[in-house]
Design a protein around this motif. Structure first.
Motif, PDB file in Angstrom:
ATOM      1  N   THR A 262       0.830  -1.204   0.000  1.00 54.68           N
ATOM      2  CA  THR A 262       0.000   0.000   0.000  1.00 54.68           C
ATOM      3  C   THR A 262       0.868   1.258   0.000  1.00 54.68           C
ATOM      4  O   THR A 262       0.594   2.212  -0.732  1.00 54.68           O
ATOM      5  N   TYR A 263       1.907   1.284   0.824  1.00 57.88           N
ATOM      6  CA  TYR A 263       2.806   2.438   0.846  1.00 57.88           C
ATOM      7  C   TYR A 263       3.472   2.639  -0.516  1.00 57.88           C
ATOM      8  O   TYR A 263       3.640   3.774  -0.982  1.00 57.88           O
TER       9      TYR A 263
ATOM     10  N   LEU B   6       0.952   4.127  -2.926  1.00 59.80           N
ATOM     11  CA  LEU B   6       0.673   5.523  -2.587  1.00 59.80           C
ATOM     12  C   LEU B   6       1.892   6.423  -2.752  1.00 59.80           C
ATOM     13  O   LEU B   6       1.763   7.652  -2.756  1.00 59.80           O
TER      14      LEU B   6
ATOM     15  N   VAL C 236       4.352   6.592  -0.512  1.00 64.75           N
ATOM     16  CA  VAL C 236       4.522   7.149   0.830  1.00 64.75           C
ATOM     17  C   VAL C 236       5.711   6.495   1.513  1.00 64.75           C
ATOM     18  O   VAL C 236       5.884   5.269   1.453  1.00 64.75           O
TER      19      VAL C 236
ATOM     20  N   TYR D 271       0.654  17.156   8.471  1.00 64.55           N
ATOM     21  CA  TYR D 271      -0.287  16.118   8.882  1.00 64.55           C
ATOM     22  C   TYR D 271      -1.721  16.581   8.622  1.00 64.55           C
ATOM     23  O   TYR D 271      -2.547  15.836   8.067  1.00 64.55           O
TER      24      TYR D 271
ATOM     25  N   SER E  51      -2.551  16.777   4.839  1.00 62.24           N
ATOM     26  CA  SER E  51      -2.770  15.442   4.277  1.00 62.24           C
ATOM     27  C   SER E  51      -4.155  14.925   4.632  1.00 62.24           C
ATOM     28  O   SER E  51      -4.870  14.352   3.801  1.00 62.24           O
TER      29      SER E  51
ATOM     30  N   PHE F 201      -7.132  14.226   1.878  1.00 59.92           N
ATOM     31  CA  PHE F 201      -7.706  12.888   1.781  1.00 59.92           C
ATOM     32  C   PHE F 201      -9.209  12.918   2.002  1.00 59.92           C
ATOM     33  O   PHE F 201      -9.976  12.277   1.268  1.00 59.92           O
TER      34      PHE F 201
ATOM     35  N   ASN G 245       2.973  10.445  11.072  1.00 59.46           N
ATOM     36  CA  ASN G 245       2.747  10.439   9.630  1.00 59.46           C
ATOM     37  C   ASN G 245       1.285  10.056   9.385  1.00 59.46           C
ATOM     38  O   ASN G 245       0.840   8.971   9.775  1.00 59.46           O
TER      39      ASN G 245
ATOM     40  N   TRP H 280      -0.412   9.202   6.733  1.00 60.81           N
ATOM     41  CA  TRP H 280      -0.667   8.044   5.857  1.00 60.81           C
ATOM     42  C   TRP H 280      -0.348   6.742   6.582  1.00 60.81           C
ATOM     43  O   TRP H 280      -1.057   5.740   6.421  1.00 60.81           O
ATOM     44  N   THR H 281       0.694   6.762   7.408  1.00 59.67           N
ATOM     45  CA  THR H 281       1.023   5.575   8.196  1.00 59.67           C
ATOM     46  C   THR H 281      -0.082   5.266   9.198  1.00 59.67           C
ATOM     47  O   THR H 281      -0.509   4.114   9.337  1.00 59.67           O
TER      48      THR H 281
ATOM     49  N   LEU I  53      -3.231   6.164   9.036  1.00 59.78           N
ATOM     50  CA  LEU I  53      -4.440   5.765   8.309  1.00 59.78           C
ATOM     51  C   LEU I  53      -4.367   4.294   7.899  1.00 59.78           C
ATOM     52  O   LEU I  53      -5.319   3.528   8.113  1.00 59.78           O
ATOM     53  N   VAL I  54      -3.248   3.893   7.334  1.00 65.24           N
ATOM     54  CA  VAL I  54      -3.106   2.528   6.831  1.00 65.24           C
ATOM     55  C   VAL I  54      -3.065   1.534   7.982  1.00 65.24           C
ATOM     56  O   VAL I  54      -3.753   0.499   7.966  1.00 65.24           O
TER      57      VAL I  54
END
Length: 610
Positions: free
Chosen positions: A50-51, A54, A56, A67, A70, A74, A192, A194-195, A197-198
Motif C-alpha cells: 500500500t505504501y 501511494l 509514501v 499532517y 494530508s 484525503f 505520519n 498516511w502511516t 491511516l493505513v
C-alpha cells in the motif's frame, strides 16, 4: 430501575473495564510504525504494498501542518468520490431495486456526513441507496473516517508526550524560545498521517470488524446481495423485506462510532439488532476503542494514573447520564398517571385459571421503544450512542420524556468527550484537560504545566477556539432555523419540543453524532445544506486548532515536575476535569436547553403538551 437493570448495567461496565487495557496495549502496537502485532505475517506485506502504491515513506514524519493538510486533502477527495457515487448510483451495478441517483443536496449531505464520521441520514437506507452505494460509498468512509479520528488523537498524544513514536528519523525545527526555556532546537513532528491511516485500518478496524460481523451473523443478522423479498401478509397486502450486506456494515458502524444504519429503523430493526446479546455487544463495540485510547494515553505519557483519571472522569459523567435518563423514562408521563393509565400485571393462580390477582404500577415511557429491549436498555443505548458520537439508535429519541431526551442532547453538546467518537473523544477531552490544568495554575498562582510542558496563552486560546467553534455552530444554526420559514416547516411538533428537534439536529451534526430526534423532516435543500455545513465545521474547524495545539506542545521541552506542579492523576484532578466539562457545557447551552426540554418538562408536569 429493577434488579435486572442494575445487573445489566454492572455487566456492561465490568466488561468495558476489562477490555480497556488490552485495547490500549494493542493500540500502542498499531500506532507505533515499528510495532509488532500478531497479524504481521499476513498484513505487513499488504501494508508495504500500500505504501508503495501511494508513494509514501512510512518512516518520514510530518509536522502538524503537513499532517493536517494530508488529512484535509484525503477527506475532501473521499467526499467527492462518494458524492459522485450517490449521484450516479442508477448507472452503477448492485442496484436490485433500480433506485435513482440522489438529489444534489441529499448527495452533498450524505457524502459530508460519512466523510466526517457523522452518518446523519436524511433518508431511509433500504429505500434510497443501492448495495453499491452502501458498500463502496458509505462503508469505505466508515473505515477511513474512524481511522482519521484515531490518527488525530494519536498525533495530539505524541505532541504531549516526549515518547512520540519509534520512527528512526525525526526532524527538528529552529524556534525562538521564551525566557526560561533553554534549548534552541526541538522536535516538532507528530507522526505520519498516511502511516496512521493505513495501520489503523489494516491492523485494527478490518480484523476486528471481520470477527464482529461473523458474530452478528451468528445472532441472525443478514449478509447477502439478494434482491429484496416480496411477501404476502395475513391480510393479503404485499410486504417488501429488506436484504443486503448488513452485518459487514453494522460491524464498522458500531466499532468506528459511525452510526449510519443500513435500514431506516437502525438498531431497532431485528435485522440490524436481532438479540439482547447483539444489543450488548454492539454497545460495547461503540465504547471499545474510545475507552482503550485512555489507556494508550497513559502509556504514551508514561503516567498510567493520568490515563485512568481521564477514563474515570468519562465514566462518572456517563453513569450519571444513564441513571438520569433511565429514571425519567421509567417514571413515564405524569399526564398518563393523572388519567389513571397504569401497567397491570396479572398473576394466574395455579389450579384456579379463572382467578387472577392483579398488581398495578405507573407506566414507564414505552413510546418509540422496541419492546425487545425495554426501558433500561433503550436508555442505556441512547446514552452510549450520544456519549460516543455514534448515532446508532435502538429507540426513537423524539419519544423520550423531556429530561430523558435532554441527556443525549447534552452529551453531544459537551463535545462528545464522554468516551466520544473513536479518537475524537480523546482529543476533545484533552482540550478540556488543558483548560482544567490552566484553571489549576491560576488557583495556585504559577504557570500551568501539563505533564512537564508549560501551558501558555497560545494553547489556551486554541483550546477556547475549539470550544467556541462547537458552540457557535450549534446555537447559530439553531437560531437561524427557528426564525426561518424553511426551518419551521420541517417540524412535526410546535412549542418547546419543536425547538428541541432543531437544537438536537444541529447538535448532532456539529458534534458529528448523527442520531436524530426523528421528529424533524430534514430532507429539504435548506436542512441538508446547513446540516452538511455544520458537520464540516464540527469535524475540520475543530481538528485544525487541535492539531495546532499538538504542534505547539511537540515543540516544547518537558521540564521536571516541581512541588507546585498540579498532579494530573487521582481524584482531585478527576473532579476538576468533570467540573470544567460540565461548567463550560452548562454556560454555553443551558439557556437553549431551558427553552426546549427543561420548559417542556415543567409544562408536562402541569398537564400541558404541544
Amino acid at each position: 430501575m429493577q434488579a435486572s437493570d442494575w445487573l445489566q448495567f454492572a455487566l456492561f461496565l465490568g466488561l468495558l473495564t476489562l477490555i480497556t487495557k488490552p485495547m490500549g496495549l494493542y493500540l500502542m502496537q498499531v500506532l507505533d510504525s515499528n510495532g509488532r502485532t500478531w497479524l504481521d505475517p499476513v498484513v505487513r506485506p499488504v501494508e508495504k504494498l500500500t505504501y508503495k502504491i501511494l508513494g509514501v515513506d512510512p518512516q518520514r514524519e510530518q509536522g502538524w501542518k503537513q499532517y493536517t493538510f494530508s488529512m484535509l486533502a484525503f477527506s475532501l477527495t473521499g467526499a467527492l468520490f462518494t458524492y459522485a457515487i450517490l449521484r450516479l448510483q442508477h448507472l452503477l451495478p448492485w442496484n436490485p431495486q433500480d433506485l435513482p441517483g440522489l438529489s444534489h443536496h441529499l448527495a452533498f449531505n450524505t457524502a459530508v456526513s460519512f466523510t466526517t464520521n457523522t452518518n446523519w441520514q436524511s433518508y431511509g437506507g433500504e429505500a434510497t441507496l443501492s448495495y453499491f452505494s452502501q458498500v463502496v460509498g458509505l462503508t469505505f468512509h466508515n473505515f477511513v473516517s474512524a481511522a482519521v479520528g484515531i490518527g488525530i488523537a494519536a498525533a495530539l498524544v505524541r505532541g504531549i508526550s516526549d515518547r512520540k513514536t519509534s520512527f528512526p528519523t525525526r526532524s527538528t525545527v529552529d524556534r525562538v524560545f521564551q525566557p526560561g526555556e533553554t534549548s534552541s532546537k526541538t522536535r516538532s513532528t507528530v507522526g505520519n498521517f498516511w502511516t496512521d491511516l493505513v495501520r489503523v485500518t489494516y491492523y485494527l478496524l478490518l480484523p476486528v470488524c471481520v470477527a464482529l460481523a461473523i458474530f452478528l451473523v451468528s445472532q441472525g443478522m443478514i449478509q447477502n446481495f439478494d434482491a429484496y423479498t416480496h411477501a404476502k401478509t395475513l391480510e393479503g397486502a404485499e410486504q417488501i423485506i429488506t436484504q443486503g450486506p448488513m452485518a459487514s456494515q453494522v460491524a464498522i458502524k458500531m466499532l468506528g462510532t459511525n452510526g449510519g444504519g443500513f435500514v431506516n429503523a437502525n438498531a431497532a430493526h431485528p435485522f440490524e439488532n436481532p438479540t439482547p446479546l447483539s444489543n450488548l455487544i454492539q454497545m460495547l463495540s461503540i465504547f471499545a476503542i474510545g475507552s482503550g485510547l485512555t489507556y494508550y494515553l497513559g502509556r504514551m505519557v508514561k503516567n498510567q494514573g493520568h490515563g485512568w483519571a481521564v477514563w474515570a472522569a468519562m465514566m462518572i459523567m456517563f453513569v450519571g447520564g444513564v441513571l438520569v435518563c433511565a429514571h425519567y423514562e421509567a417514571a413515564g408521563n405524569p399526564i398518563h398517571q393523572q388519567l389513571g393509565i397504569t401497567n397491570v400485571d396479572r398473576v394466574f393462580q395455579p389450579g384456579h385459571e379463572d382467578q387472577t390477582s392483579s398488581q398495578t404500577h405507573p407506566t414507564g415511557n414505552m413510546e418509540g421503544k422496541e419492546v425487545r429491549f425495554g426501558l433500561f436498555n433503550s436508555s442505556l443505548f441512547a446514552t452510549v450512542t450520544t456519549a460516543a458520537s455514534c448515532g446508532a439508535v435502538n429507540s426513537m429519541h423524539d419519544s423520550f420524556t423531556p429530561i430523558g431526551g435532554l441527556v443525549p442532547l447534552f452529551m453531544m453538546e459537551l463535545g462528545e468527550v464522554v468516551i466520544g467518537g473513536v479518537g475524537a473523544g480523546l482529543y476533545g477531552m484533552l482540550v478540556f484537560v488543558i483548560l482544567a490544568v490552566f484553571i489549576a495554575g491560576l488557583m495556585v498562582g504559577r504557570t500551568p504545566e501539563y505533564l512537564g510542558k508549560k501551558i501558555q496563552a497560545k494553547e489556551v486560546k486554541l483550546a477556547m477556539l475549539t470550544l467556541l467553534v462547537l458552540t457557535l455552530s450549534i446555537l447559530g444554526f439553531t437560531a437561524w432555523a427557528s426564525v426561518s420559514a424553511w426551518g419551521v416547516a420541517g417540524l412535526n411538533n410546535a412549542g418547546p419540543h419543536g425547538f428541541s428537534e432543531m437544537l438536537y439536529a444541529y447538535s448532532s451534526a456539529t458534534a458529528n453524532n448523527g442520531s436524530a430526534f426523528a421528529g424533524l423532516t430534514a430532507n429539504t435543500p435548506w436542512y441538508n445544506t446547513t446540516l452538511g455545513i455544520a458537520m464540516l465545521i464540527g469535524r475540520f474547524l475543530m481538528i485544525v486548532p487541535i492539531m495546532a495545539i499538538a504542534g505547539s506542545l511537540a515543540a516544547k521541552q518537558a521540564v521536571p515536575a516541581g512541588p507546585g506542579t498540579f498532579p494530573v492523576n487521582g481524584a482531585t484532578f478527576t473532579i476538576l476535569l468533570i467540573g470544567t466539562v460540565l461548567l463550560i457545557g452548562a454556560l454555553n447551552f443551558l439557556p437553549a436547553l431551558a427553552l426546549g426540554p427543561i420548559v417542556e418538562h415543567f409544562l408536562m408536569g402541569q398537564g400541558q403538551l404541544f
